[in-house]
Design a protein around this motif. Structure first.
Motif, PDB file in Angstrom:
ATOM      1  N   MET A  13       0.829  -1.204   0.000  1.00  0.00           N
ATOM      2  CA  MET A  13       0.000   0.000   0.000  1.00  0.00           C
ATOM      3  C   MET A  13       0.864   1.255   0.000  1.00  0.00           C
ATOM      4  SD  MET A  13      -3.111   0.973   2.650  1.00  0.00           S
ATOM      5  CE  MET A  13      -3.971  -0.531   2.186  1.00  0.00           C
ATOM      6  N   VAL A  14       0.617   2.134  -0.938  1.00  0.00           N
ATOM      7  CA  VAL A  14       1.278   3.439  -1.000  1.00  0.00           C
ATOM      8  C   VAL A  14       0.410   4.455  -0.273  1.00  0.00           C
ATOM      9  CG1 VAL A  14       2.071   5.301  -2.515  1.00  0.00           C
ATOM     10  CG2 VAL A  14       2.413   2.906  -3.192  1.00  0.00           C
ATOM     11  N   VAL A  15       1.000   5.232   0.619  1.00  0.00           N
ATOM     12  CA  VAL A  15       0.267   6.277   1.342  1.00  0.00           C
ATOM     13  C   VAL A  15       1.040   7.581   1.222  1.00  0.00           C
ATOM     14  CG1 VAL A  15      -0.744   7.020   3.527  1.00  0.00           C
ATOM     15  CG2 VAL A  15      -0.607   4.571   2.989  1.00  0.00           C
ATOM     16  N   THR A  90      -2.642  -0.967  -3.637  1.00  0.00           N
ATOM     17  CA  THR A  90      -3.513   0.169  -3.305  1.00  0.00           C
ATOM     18  C   THR A  90      -2.663   1.423  -3.219  1.00  0.00           C
ATOM     19  OG1 THR A  90      -5.130  -1.166  -2.078  1.00  0.00           O
ATOM     20  CG2 THR A  90      -5.042   1.174  -1.553  1.00  0.00           C
ATOM     21  N   TRP A  91      -3.191   2.502  -3.791  1.00  0.00           N
ATOM     22  CA  TRP A  91      -2.529   3.816  -3.707  1.00  0.00           C
ATOM     23  C   TRP A  91      -3.512   4.761  -3.029  1.00  0.00           C
ATOM     24  CZ3 TRP A  91       2.104   5.484  -6.598  1.00  0.00           C
ATOM     25  CH2 TRP A  91       2.383   6.844  -6.445  1.00  0.00           C
ATOM     26  N   GLU A 128      -0.606   7.728 -12.048  1.00  0.00           N
ATOM     27  CA  GLU A 128       0.504   6.780 -11.887  1.00  0.00           C
ATOM     28  C   GLU A 128      -0.035   5.432 -11.402  1.00  0.00           C
ATOM     29  OE1 GLU A 128       4.424   6.212 -12.680  1.00  0.00           O
ATOM     30  OE2 GLU A 128       3.442   8.184 -12.761  1.00  0.00           O
ATOM     31  N   ALA A 129      -0.948   5.494 -10.439  1.00  0.00           N
ATOM     32  CA  ALA A 129      -1.528   4.261  -9.910  1.00  0.00           C
ATOM     33  C   ALA A 129      -2.364   3.543 -10.964  1.00  0.00           C
ATOM     34  CB  ALA A 129      -2.385   4.587  -8.686  1.00  0.00           C
ATOM     35  N   GLY A 138      -6.339  -3.545  -8.515  1.00  0.00           N
ATOM     36  CA  GLY A 138      -6.149  -2.936  -7.202  1.00  0.00           C
ATOM     37  C   GLY A 138      -7.061  -1.750  -6.989  1.00  0.00           C
ATOM     38  N   ALA A 139      -6.678  -0.895  -6.062  1.00  0.00           N
ATOM     39  CA  ALA A 139      -7.548   0.200  -5.640  1.00  0.00           C
ATOM     40  C   ALA A 139      -6.807   1.529  -5.624  1.00  0.00           C
ATOM     41  CB  ALA A 139      -8.115  -0.079  -4.247  1.00  0.00           C
TER      42      ALA A 139
END
Length: 366
Positions: A13-15, A90-91, A128-129, A138-139
């Motif tokens: 997961m990117v946050v 997920t981003w 980008e996501a 993904g999300a």
């Protein structure tokens, strides 16, 4: 093609905006659930400390020092996720900057800079996501606000940026659906959240800034984000107060305008001059691993409305939202009545007394 999302514990997961507030709470909660997390923010010291904290607790994390208003920085975030974990699932676009002040008192240059982060930064991250997730699935989870639906006086530029976030997110969702891409796109719209928002905001008012009630804990947003990371959802209002405001603005827009103009202007100002809380996040990084703010109002630790709406209990969710809307109307009516009596008698109530009066909203909406 519908998106098939993994359990959080199996995700990367990117946050963004991970050094404080909602982003920080989400990153910690995701790591506690077993996700591998890619942390992004401008504050390198905070990111390094958070990464070490997660690793000491048995989690897996890496970080990228990045300003999301720079598209090349956003590309570096994605590249770090690919290089370290082979990609991401997920981003979450959380990073944002905050401004208080009447529109005519706020420099246009500051508004433009706010849009660079709140709109363009989120747009860069989403694109980008989307490019990465079209093949993987993904999300994409974008953090909007109740201000995506209902503009807030004294936060006009922020409201405009969050309206733009809603328009972009909705269009992206439709285009990905048209391509049958296996990507879920969610817009999360919180009410006022107990984060250092007001402390980190640039303030052009003559009084110190605060958030209007009702307030909810940042964990309510983090739980909603992680739920959307596992189960495709379109929109998520965090807090019955957010849904109540949006519904009232839709069905009784003129009444909502009057309520905002009369009640929400004083509710965002404290009875003291502006004081320095350190740098504002428009001009410099402010993340120092603070999840919570410092507000003298009740903070709801959970939201029955959000839990019910995310679990598909429409009846319960509608009842919760309606209850909050009714409470808001009742408090507004009391506010107007007291204000009228004050004018008629010649003995006015102080700003603090009015704030405490309207601050009964959270108690009635729990």
């Amino acid at each position: 093609m519908s998106a098939e999302l993994k359990p959080v514990e199996d995700q990367v997961m990117v946050v963004t905006g991970a050094s404080s507030g909602i982003g920080l709470t989400t990153a910690r909660m995701a790591a506690d659930r077993g996700a591998k997390v890619v942390l992004a923010a401008r504050s390198e010291d905070a990111l390094r400390e958070l990464t070490e904290e997660i690793r000491r607790s048995g989690g897996d994390a890496t970080y990228v020092v990045a300003d999301v208003s720079d598209r090349e920085d956003v590309r570096r975030i994605a590249a770090e996720a690919v290089d370290t974990y082979g990609g991401f699932d997920t981003w979450v676009n959380v990073a944002g900057t905050f401004l208080y002040g009447k529109l005519e008192d706020t420099p246009v240059e500051d508004m433009r800079e706010q849009f660079d982060t709140n709109v363009w930064g989120l747009l860069y991250g989403s694109l980008e996501a989307a490019d990465h997730l079209k093949e993987r699935g993904g999300a994409i989870i974008n953090i909007g606000s109740v201000a995506s639906d209902e503009a807030i006086p004294l936060q006009g530029s922020y409201s405009a940026s969050k309206h733009a976030v809603k328009g972009f997110t909705d269009a992206l969702r439709m285009e990905l659906e048209n391509e049958d891409a296996p990507v879920s796109v969610t817009l999360v719209k919180p009410a006022s959240i107990d984060t250092p928002y007001a402390d980190h905001a640039k303030n052009y008012m003559e009084q110190d800034a605060t958030l209007p009630p009702p307030l909810y804990a940042p964990e309510t947003v983090a739980r909603a984000i992680l739920d959307a990371a596992e189960r495709p959802q379109r929109d998520v209002y965090v807090g019955g107060g957010a849904k109540g405001m949006a519904a009232l603005g839709h069905y009784a827009s003129r009444l909502m305008d009057k309520m905002m103009a009369s009640a929400f202007v004083p509710l965002q100002r404290r009875d003291e001059p502006p004081h320095a809380h350190g740098p504002n996040n428009l001009d410099a990084p402010t993340g120092d691993l603070e999840e919570r703010g410092d507000y003298d109002r009740h903070v709801s630790e959970t939201s029955a409305y959000t839990a019910a709406s995310q679990r598909g209990s429409l009846t319960k969710a509608l009842l919760a939202g309606a209850g909050v809307g009714a409470a808001a109307l009742a408090v507004y009516a009391r506010y107007r009545s007291r204000r009228g009596r004050s004018k008629g008698s010649g003995t006015g109530h102080s700003e603090t007394e009015r704030r405490h009066s309207v601050g009964e909203i959270p108690q009635q909406s729990r």
